[in-house]
Scaffold this motif. Structure first.
Motif, short mmCIF file in Angstrom:
data_model
loop_
_atom_site.label_atom_id
_atom_site.label_comp_id
_atom_site.label_asym_id
_atom_site.label_seq_id
_atom_site.Cartn_x
_atom_site.Cartn_y
_atom_site.Cartn_z
N LEU A 58 -15.62 61.70 29.67
CA LEU A 58 -15.96 62.85 30.42
C LEU A 58 -15.16 63.66 30.63
O LEU A 58 -15.47 64.61 31.42
CB LEU A 58 -16.95 62.45 31.61
CG LEU A 58 -18.26 61.55 31.35
CD1 LEU A 58 -18.63 61.07 32.88
CD2 LEU A 58 -19.32 62.06 30.44
N VAL A 85 -26.53 67.79 30.74
CA VAL A 85 -25.51 68.18 29.94
C VAL A 85 -25.72 69.42 29.42
O VAL A 85 -26.66 69.66 29.15
CB VAL A 85 -25.48 67.06 28.83
CG1 VAL A 85 -24.30 67.19 27.80
CG2 VAL A 85 -25.39 65.65 29.37
N ILE A 137 -15.20 63.37 19.46
CA ILE A 137 -16.67 63.43 20.22
C ILE A 137 -16.67 62.17 21.10
O ILE A 137 -17.21 62.26 22.18
CB ILE A 137 -17.86 63.52 19.28
CG1 ILE A 137 -17.59 64.78 18.53
CG2 ILE A 137 -19.16 63.53 19.80
CD1 ILE A 137 -18.61 64.86 17.48
N VAL A 158 -21.61 68.90 19.78
CA VAL A 158 -21.76 67.59 19.15
C VAL A 158 -22.74 67.58 17.78
O VAL A 158 -22.28 67.07 16.59
CB VAL A 158 -22.47 66.45 20.14
CG1 VAL A 158 -22.66 65.26 19.22
CG2 VAL A 158 -21.68 66.40 21.47
N TRP A 168 -24.34 61.59 18.86
CA TRP A 168 -23.38 61.43 17.68
C TRP A 168 -23.84 60.59 16.65
O TRP A 168 -23.83 60.82 15.49
CB TRP A 168 -22.12 60.97 18.44
CG TRP A 168 -20.99 60.55 17.40
CD1 TRP A 168 -20.11 61.30 16.99
CD2 TRP A 168 -20.99 59.16 17.15
NE1 TRP A 168 -19.21 60.55 16.09
CE2 TRP A 168 -19.63 59.36 16.20
CE3 TRP A 168 -21.35 58.01 17.26
CZ2 TRP A 168 -19.23 58.16 15.77
CZ3 TRP A 168 -20.95 56.71 16.98
CH2 TRP A 168 -19.73 56.80 16.20
N SER A 210 -14.23 62.06 23.99
CA SER A 210 -14.88 62.91 25.22
C SER A 210 -16.07 62.44 25.85
O SER A 210 -16.32 62.55 27.04
CB SER A 210 -15.11 64.27 24.51
OG SER A 210 -15.79 65.29 25.37
N ALA A 211 -16.91 61.83 25.14
CA ALA A 211 -18.31 61.39 25.74
C ALA A 211 -17.90 60.04 26.55
O ALA A 211 -18.43 60.01 27.61
CB ALA A 211 -19.08 60.99 24.64
N GLU A 226 -19.91 72.62 31.47
CA GLU A 226 -20.35 71.30 31.87
C GLU A 226 -20.59 71.13 33.47
O GLU A 226 -21.40 70.61 33.96
CB GLU A 226 -19.37 70.10 31.22
CG GLU A 226 -19.55 69.87 29.98
CD GLU A 226 -21.09 69.01 29.59
OE1 GLU A 226 -20.69 67.92 29.80
OE2 GLU A 226 -22.05 69.66 29.41
N LYS A 244 -22.39 71.85 25.22
CA LYS A 244 -21.87 70.47 24.70
C LYS A 244 -22.72 69.86 23.60
O LYS A 244 -22.02 69.19 22.65
CB LYS A 244 -21.72 69.43 25.88
CG LYS A 244 -21.01 68.20 25.38
CD LYS A 244 -19.49 68.52 25.09
CE LYS A 244 -18.78 67.34 24.68
NZ LYS A 244 -18.34 66.48 25.81
N ARG A 297 -23.08 60.22 29.19
CA ARG A 297 -22.18 59.19 28.18
C ARG A 297 -23.10 58.67 27.03
O ARG A 297 -22.91 59.01 25.95
CB ARG A 297 -21.46 58.13 28.91
CG ARG A 297 -20.02 58.53 29.73
CD ARG A 297 -19.47 57.09 30.17
NE ARG A 297 -18.21 57.44 30.80
CZ ARG A 297 -18.19 57.45 32.24
NH1 ARG A 297 -19.57 56.86 32.95
NH2 ARG A 297 -17.36 57.75 32.87
N GLN A 340 -24.81 61.59 24.83
CA GLN A 340 -23.82 62.32 23.88
C GLN A 340 -23.49 61.32 22.86
O GLN A 340 -23.29 61.77 21.52
CB GLN A 340 -22.41 62.73 24.52
CG GLN A 340 -22.47 63.73 25.48
CD GLN A 340 -21.47 64.10 26.36
OE1 GLN A 340 -20.28 64.40 25.43
NE2 GLN A 340 -21.25 64.13 27.52
N LEU A 341 -23.57 59.93 23.16
CA LEU A 341 -23.08 58.85 22.16
C LEU A 341 -24.16 58.82 21.18
O LEU A 341 -24.08 58.64 19.94
CB LEU A 341 -22.76 57.54 22.54
CG LEU A 341 -21.48 57.76 23.30
CD1 LEU A 341 -21.19 56.37 23.84
CD2 LEU A 341 -20.11 58.06 22.27
#
Length: 579
Positions: free
Chosen positions: A256, A182, A249, A190, A152, A252-253, A266, A186, A145, A148-149
């Motif tokens: 999940l 990850v 994004i 991103v 971003w 989704s992050a 994934e 993915k 999580r 990915q953030l």
């Protein structure tokens, strides 16, 4: 086995000859004329469709692009049913097309900056800066999580250029994402989704000069002298796809939840054992490059060269535009540069007039020099070794240069045969006002997907859209909404297209197989585009304000993801191991 291979080759050859003969027959029977869009008709769609279809079927990007270019050149060379003569002339024309693309100063600058940034990345990696930065980020990005953030957020920070975004964020976050299992797909999504969608709406970027000039010219064609920048600002709340893909994004992050091929990617990544290789790549990447043994790892060996690249790019953008304005004929802008060069208007006008291709090359060259000097002064490498590693990093980008040249060549031949003009001619008929913004968004997406260029799509559609929208409904708000449809549709199509340069660079920067990246992200892009149309452009076409459209669309996007998606969880032990 040889018999089977020979049989396959024979069948492919026979089918190809028959297809070329049929194509020649259709073209020779078509009415002659200077307008290729009228001459070829629906056949103008053939080169991009062939390239895209083959890319998905064969997973061979270079071969697919080459065949797409060949088909387009073959169509232009057909004069009779002599397919051998047409094929030879088409092959020779491909050489001229590729050389013309390489000779274009913009394209040459893009390839050179990619090569130099590749060299910088390899130096940073050898100096241990990439590993140190990845380790530092991993302390905060200790779950899928958070990783990915953070990716971003970094994508938002590199707002000024989509190419720079793809080449900087991908290599930084790849080792972090790999450690947290990850998928590369993915990560590539991103990175790609925070490249053009962010640069396209940033008020300081390499895109804005083209966007505001097209807007101003479009309004001038209907007798209105407006501020291109002012209209650009008004379009931002209606750039629904750009806004929604960035929000998607985050959703989704956090949840999940994944769907389509991305879910499978994934799940496969989560199930991967630590000893397993990530995936087979089309070409060597930076994965196998390791820091020099025995050196002290420090994040400054990454921050300083990358910071030089980013700050140097912004300064180079400014200087490029500043000198361009002073060498031009616009006395008002010249006076502004002489009296208030560092005011907001001065900086904005300078950035708008800059040559992004040259500026990024200059910044990448400066960052390369800084990285080489750091490696030598810290006694990590001799100057000969540093230069050798720098060149070695460039070699990993060569395959990207080949793909870009073929993609640009395909774009050139598509322009010659009139693909975009044909699509506009077919779809611009009499339509109700409320559907026009949505139709323009879809048309922009189709042209951009087929040609692989958002810039070209904007340049084609904007002069048609503003007069058409004004004729359908002479309301400034309606025209602004339609204008945003051009800018956003072009970015959506460019985001999805396997022949787009930003899609190619995002694959390369994240060391993700290119076709895998396209196949996994296209489902997400289409999902968000559907939301943008149903809850954005259709209501906006009826005059509903953006501040009503956006919250409703975000809720719909969340519900839609929960309904069609499935949670791809991760082992709770991962957080403890990386904390």
């Amino acid at each position: 086995m040889n018999m089977n291979n020979n049989m396959k080759i024979g069948i492919v050859t026979a089918v190809s000859v028959i297809a070329l003969f049929v194509l020649s027959l259709l073209i020779t029977q078509a009415p002659a004329g200077d307008d290729n869009a009228l001459r070829f008709g629906v056949l103008t769609l053939l080169p991009p469709l062939v390239a895209i279809a083959l890319a998905f079927i064969t997973k061979e990007t270079i071969l697919s692009l080459f065949i797409g270019v060949f088909v387009g050149e073959f169509m232009l060379c057909v004069n009779d049913l002599n397919i051998i003569s047409s094929a030879v002339n088409a092959f020779l024309a491909i050489g001229n097309q590729v050389i013309a693309c390489m000779a274009d100063p913009w394209n040459a600058g893009i390839i050179l900056q990619c090569l130099l940034i590749g060299g910088v990345i390899q130096l940073i990696t050898k100096m241990g800066g990439a590993k140190a930065l990845a380790d530092a980020l991993a302390k905060r990005a200790n779950t899928p999580r958070k990783a990915q953030l953070i990716t971003w957020f970094l994508g938002l920070c590199v707002f000024f250029d989509d190419y720079a975004n793809s080449l900087i964020v991908g290599p930084i976050m790849r080792p972090v994402m790999d450690k947290l299992k990850v998928s590369r797909e993915k990560l590539a999504f991103v990175v790609d989704a925070t490249a053009a969608p962010v640069a396209g709406i940033a008020i300081i970027s390499t895109w804005i000069g083209l966007e505001i000039s097209l807007i101003a010219a479009g309004f001038k064609s209907i007798g209105m002298n407006v501020s291109g920048f002012g209209i650009f600002l008004q379009t931002i709340p209606y750039r629904f796809y750009n806004i929604f893909i960035l929000i998607f994004i985050v959703i989704s992050a956090i949840t999940l939840y994944e769907f389509g091929p991305m879910k499978k990617a994934e799940q496969k990544a989560r199930a991967r054992k630590d000893s397993e290789p990530i995936q087979a790549l089309e070409a060597p990447g930076f994965d196998e490059v390791q820091p020099v043994e025995g050196i002290k790892l420090t994040v400054w060996n990454a921050i300083i060269p990358i910071g030089t690249l980013i700050i140097g790019a912004l300064i180079a953008f400014y200087w490029s535009g500043y000198t361009t304005i002073l060498g031009g004929q616009d006395q008002a802008l010249i006076t502004l540069m002489k009296t208030a060069p560092l005011s907001f208007n001065g900086v904005f006008e300078a950035l708008s007039a800059s040559d992004a291709s040259v500026a990024l090359f200059q910044a990448a060259l400066l960052a390369s020099i800084v990285a080489i000097v750091m490696a030598v002064l810290e006694r990590i490498m001799t100057i000969e070794q540093a230069i050798s590693e720098w060149i070695g990093g460039m070699k990993t980008i060569v395959i990207t240069g080949v793909i870009l040249l073929l993609a640009w060549s395909l774009g050139g031949v598509i322009g010659d045969i009139g693909t975009a003009d044909y699509l506009v001619g077919v779809l611009k008929g009499t339509i109700p006002a409320w559907i026009l913004p949505s139709l323009i968004f879809v048309l922009g997406a189709l042209i951009s997907f087929a040609t692989g260029t958002a810039y070209g799509t904007m340049s084609i559609l904007m002069p048609l859209t503003i007069p058409l929208a004004w004729a359908v409904s002479p309301d400034m708000g309606f025209v602004v909404t339609a204008t945003s449809g051009v800018l956003t549709g072009a970015i959506f199509g460019d985001h999805c297209s396997p022949i787009s340069d930003t899609t190619i660079l995002s694959s390369m920067g994240t060391s993700c197989n290119h076709i895998d990246h396209v196949q996994t992200q296209i489902y997400y892009a289409i999902f968000v585009a559907i939301i943008a149309i149903i809850f954005g452009y259709i209501p906006a076409g009826f005059g509903i304000a953006w501040y009503i459209c956006i919250p409703v669309a975000v809720v719909a996007m969340y519900i839609g993801l929960r309904v069609i998606g499935e949670k791809v969880d991760f082992d709770d032990d991962v957080e403890e191991e990386t904390a």
